[in-house]
Write an enzyme that holds these catalytic residues in place. Sequence first.
Site, PDB file in Angstrom:
ATOM      1  CG  ASN A   9       8.517   0.525   4.783  1.00  6.58           C
ATOM      2  OD1 ASN A   9       9.304  -0.336   5.202  1.00  6.58           O
ATOM      3  ND2 ASN A   9       8.239   1.628   5.461  1.00  6.58           N
ATOM      4  CD  GLU A 166       5.596   7.230   3.357  1.00  9.43           C
ATOM      5  OE1 GLU A 166       4.945   6.266   2.952  1.00  9.43           O
ATOM      6  OE2 GLU A 166       6.491   7.128   4.205  1.00  9.43           O
TER       7      GLU A 166
HETATM    8  C1  PEP Z   1       4.865   3.520   5.204  1.00 11.53           C
HETATM    9  O1  PEP Z   1       5.328   2.788   6.049  1.00 11.53           O
HETATM   10  O2  PEP Z   1       5.606   4.211   4.505  1.00 11.53           O
HETATM   11  C2  PEP Z   1       3.405   3.566   5.026  1.00 11.53           C
HETATM   12  C3  PEP Z   1       2.903   4.399   4.151  1.00 11.53           C
HETATM   13  O3  PEP Z   1       2.647   2.737   5.817  1.00 11.53           O
HETATM   14  P1  PEP Z   1       1.076   2.395   5.663  1.00 11.53           P
HETATM   15  O4  PEP Z   1       0.839   2.110   4.199  1.00 11.53           O
HETATM   16  O5  PEP Z   1       0.856   1.211   6.524  1.00 11.53           O
HETATM   17  O6  PEP Z   1       0.328   3.604   6.092  1.00 11.53           O
END
Ligand code: PEP
Length: 253
Positions: A9, A166
Amino acid sequence: MRKPFVAGNWKMNRTVEQATLLVADMLPGLQTVSSVDRVLCPPFTSLMVVSGMLAGTEIGLGAQNMYWEEQGAYTGEVSPLMIKEFCQYVILGHSERRKYYGETDEGVNWKLKAAFAHNLIPIVCIGETLEENEDGRTADVVQRQVLKGLEGINKTNAEAMVVAYEPVWAIGTGRSASPEAANEIIGSIVRKNLAAIFGEDIAAKIRILYGGSVKSSNAKNFFVQSEIDGALVGGASLKAAEFVKISEAAVDN
Ligand code: PEP
């Protein structure tokens, strides 16, 4: 049984020119990791050019969001019809969209239905905030996001979707969840609720990713967990070598 899945992402990063350079940089390495589903999610403005670069490869392309209507007076929005000209995937319900743009479980559900109606595979994001975590509400929040977000989805569509757990406090902070704790939440809350809605057989086939400060140095620790089928990667997906290494770490776990 579940094919590993790693998606990048890019969030609101990279111009078209920069996106071209980044994809060119990671493409040779990424193409060698064929036992893993690999997906790039650049900003809307780069979807066309990146889809051209990925043509003829097995690497998928995703958008980071979309609206649920096909067309109309919705200034600033992008529709499923527009997304599917270039993409096979779409990220829905990312915590940054919930936080900054007021996205609700109900809105995520409408978008999810629109994605399926247009043969797009959604990567549905769920996860608790720091406050919810500290208040001991993780299970309730994640359960609510699953039950409301996925309401009315049929089993065939459910099987194809990807879910990303997440924890919001782990996104972009450098403070990842412990792999064991993430595995526990994914198994005993996310997959359990998927089983309650769609049945054990379907739930066992749905890929569930972990997301939150995944990098090449910690990726394997997540991928060896029995319930974790891959990662949604933010910051580290903007570094070609890092993203390739994370994809490689998803092989054979
Ligand atoms: C995300 O944007 O879904 C994400 C997990 O970001 P990061 O890996 O930077 O924590």
